[in-house]
Design an enzyme around this catalytic site. Structure first.
Site, short mmCIF file in Angstrom:
data_model
loop_
_atom_site.label_atom_id
_atom_site.label_comp_id
_atom_site.label_asym_id
_atom_site.label_seq_id
_atom_site.Cartn_x
_atom_site.Cartn_y
_atom_site.Cartn_z
N GLU A 128 48.64 98.40 97.98
CA GLU A 128 47.22 98.13 97.74
C GLU A 128 46.54 99.33 97.07
O GLU A 128 45.69 99.18 96.19
CB GLU A 128 46.55 97.78 99.08
CG GLU A 128 45.05 97.65 99.06
CD GLU A 128 44.56 96.34 98.48
OE1 GLU A 128 44.94 96.04 97.34
OE2 GLU A 128 43.81 95.63 99.17
N THR A 181 38.23 96.64 91.50
CA THR A 181 37.85 97.18 92.80
C THR A 181 37.46 98.65 92.70
O THR A 181 36.45 99.08 93.28
CB THR A 181 39.00 97.00 93.81
OG1 THR A 181 39.24 95.60 93.94
CG2 THR A 181 38.67 97.57 95.17
N1 HSE Z 1 36.92 96.55 101.20
C1 HSE Z 1 37.37 96.55 99.83
C2 HSE Z 1 36.17 96.75 98.93
C3 HSE Z 1 38.02 95.24 99.53
O1 HSE Z 1 35.21 96.01 99.11
O2 HSE Z 1 36.19 97.63 98.09
C4 HSE Z 1 38.55 95.12 98.13
O3 HSE Z 1 39.81 95.68 98.00
#
Ligand code: HSE
Length: 306
Positions: A128, A181
């Site tokens: 990830e 992201t």
């Molecule tokens: N918690 C993460 C974000 C989820 O919102 O950046 C996406 O990978």
């Protein structure tokens, strides 16, 4: 067992109030993967269908996650990984985490399950991190554990499994634009005002309580995000119109799925969820932006062997 085929589901992270800690697992959309044990040692990605992603193991999220487990286990065999990608990268419903989680789940099965779900999540987080630039488990945990999960801490990784109300349905709209992201993280403030922090942790606490007590109304009230949504909603065209349309059709709540651009809504009952889906489609049909919607029950099981 020499070969395994799995379904690695899409997931919704953050769930409005729980940035980087809350998540839940979807059921109708997910990647498929076929993993084969080989005599030759090492981990190879032999096939990717669906989207254009790197075949090189060390550049592929599934490859990096698989290698983390493989190097730790040091087995006397290798693995070939085929990925049938259905979740579009950059969609906000856990595309990279489905690949990473699916790979470690499958290797663990083929090795006779030496690792528990928390250890698998730790390996998957390495993959990830390649995609998002940071190690967080809020998409990985619901994929591996199923249902709703809360990441209590990253170091050491501690994941809590939360109850899933049986009549809860999620509706997702995925506008066909990409939000990276890493970029969606870079626009967030480094500090938050005390009053916003108070509101947010009160919502996380009441959300968890609502799951434990099957209190759909409290669940809806808790789906508020005063910290992240004000920044990220600007990246999603017509976000507030979608949210308003969902609430007008009695959705319990609606917010950004992960880092977007997908938007999730939660509803009590499939009929309401379907009405919410239709209302959201009507909003987006007028925008000229391509989109895709689906409604799903919450997947309490997580990754499935096919
Ligand atoms: N918690 C993460 C974000 C989820 O919102 O950046 C996406 O990978």
């Amino acid at each position: 067992m020499k070969e395994i085929k799995i379904f690695s589901p899409a997931t919704v992270a953050n769930v409005s109030c729980g940035f980087d800690v809350l998540g839940f697992c979807l059921d109708t959309v997910g990647d498929e993967m076929v993993i084969k044990k080989t005599v030759e040692k090492g981990v190879k990605i032999t096939k990717i269908e669906g989207y254009d992603l790197p075949l090189e193991t060390k550049k592929n999220v599934a490859g990096v996650a698989a290698l983390a487990l493989y190097n730790h286990a040091n087995p006397d065999c290798g693995f070939d990984i085929e990925i049938y990608k259905k979740i579009k990268p950059g969609s906000g419903i856990g595309s990279s985490s489905a690949s990473a989680s699916g790979a470690v789940f499958a290797l663990n099965e083929l090795l006779g399950k030496p690792y528990n779900k928390t250890q698998l999540s730790n390996f998957a987080m390495k993959g990830e991190a390649v995609a998002s630039g940071s190690e967080h488990a809020d998409n990985i945990a619901p994929g591996i554990f199923g249902g709703f999960t809360l990441v209590k801490s990253n170091q050491p990784l501690k994941i809590l499994e939360l109850p899933t109300p049986s009549n809860l349905y999620a509706t997702i709209i995925h506008p066909q634009i990409e939000v990276k992201t890493a970029e969606a993280r870079s626009i967030l403030p480094k500090n938050v005002p005390m009053q916003d922090a108070i509101t947010q942790w009160s919502n996380v606490g009441s959300f968890v309580h609502a799951l434990h007590t099957n209190d759909y109304s409290l669940l809806g009230e808790s789906l508020q995000d005063v910290i992240v949504e004000p920044y990220r909603s600007k990246l999603i065209p017509y976000f507030s119109e979608v949210q308003k349309a969902a609430l007008a059709k009695s959705a319990l709540g609606s917010g950004i799925s992960g880092s977007g651009p997908s938007v999730f809504s939660l509803s009590e009952g499939i009929e309401t969820a379907k009405k919410v889906e239709k209302a959201i489609q009507e909003v987006y049909a007028k925008t000229g932006i391509e989109f895709y919607t689906f409604t799903s029950k919450i997947n309490a099981e997580g990754i499935k062997i096919l």
